[in-house]
Design an enzyme around this catalytic site. Structure first.
Site, PDB file in Angstrom:
ATOM      1  N   HIS A 100     -48.526  44.987  99.523  1.00  0.00           N
ATOM      2  CA  HIS A 100     -48.130  45.431 100.861  1.00  0.00           C
ATOM      3  C   HIS A 100     -48.543  44.404 101.906  1.00  0.00           C
ATOM      4  O   HIS A 100     -49.671  43.938 101.928  1.00  0.00           O
ATOM      5  CB  HIS A 100     -48.687  46.805 101.210  1.00  0.00           C
ATOM      6  N   HIS A 102     -49.257  43.560 105.751  1.00  0.00           N
ATOM      7  CA  HIS A 102     -49.646  44.209 106.999  1.00  0.00           C
ATOM      8  C   HIS A 102     -49.022  43.463 108.171  1.00  0.00           C
ATOM      9  O   HIS A 102     -49.125  42.233 108.247  1.00  0.00           O
ATOM     10  CB  HIS A 102     -51.168  44.159 107.189  1.00  0.00           C
TER      11      HIS A 102
END
Ligand SMILES: [Zn+2]
Length: 141
Positions: A100, A102
């Site tokens: 993931h 950010h």
């Protein structure tokens, strides 16, 4: 899908997420514990733990989504900048083992500092050591 993965569960719709973008390969949603207003996570829909585990075509989709999400987030919360970062592996602070990125909006005087700020000290490397590291990385790419 990894049944135990919270991000896979968001992709599957089993856990609600505040989705800001979705296509066949990628999902972007607001971080449930934001570091700043507009803090967004961008993930491949397929479960892969690290950046280097993501197949090349999915990695292209991931980056092209970041390319579009970053200015959208900045504009939406009127932020002059963003920190865009991946914690790639547990030792780097990755808490959810599903890749993931950010996207964290940044503001003047927010006290966050640059990515360099997460490192307490720097290694003192000689020219010879730098030559060895340069060659070691180069021969692996
Ligand atoms: Zn997952």
């Amino acid at each position: 899908m990894d049944e135990d993965c919270i991000f896979c569960q968001i992709v599957a719709g089993e856990i609600p997420g505040r989705t800001v973008y979705e296509d066949d390969d990628v999902l972007a949603f607001l971080d449930a514990n934001p570091l700043a207003e507009g803090h967004t996570l961008v993930i491949p829909k397929e479960h892969h733990e690290r950046l280097n585990d993501v197949p090349a075509d999915k990695a292209e989709s991931l980056y092209s989504t970041l390319h579009e999400i970053v200015p959208a987030v900045e504009d939406a919360v009127d932020a002059p900048a963003t920190t865009v970062a991946f914690n790639n592996g547990e030792a780097a602070g990755q808490e959810v083992p599903h890749v993931h990125g950010h996207v964290v909006p940044r503001f003047e005087g927010d006290g966050g500092g640059p990515i360099h700020g997460i490192f307490g000290s720097r290694p003192g490397l000689s020219d010879e050591e730098l030559d060895e590291i340069e060659a070691a990385i180069d021969e692996r790419v």
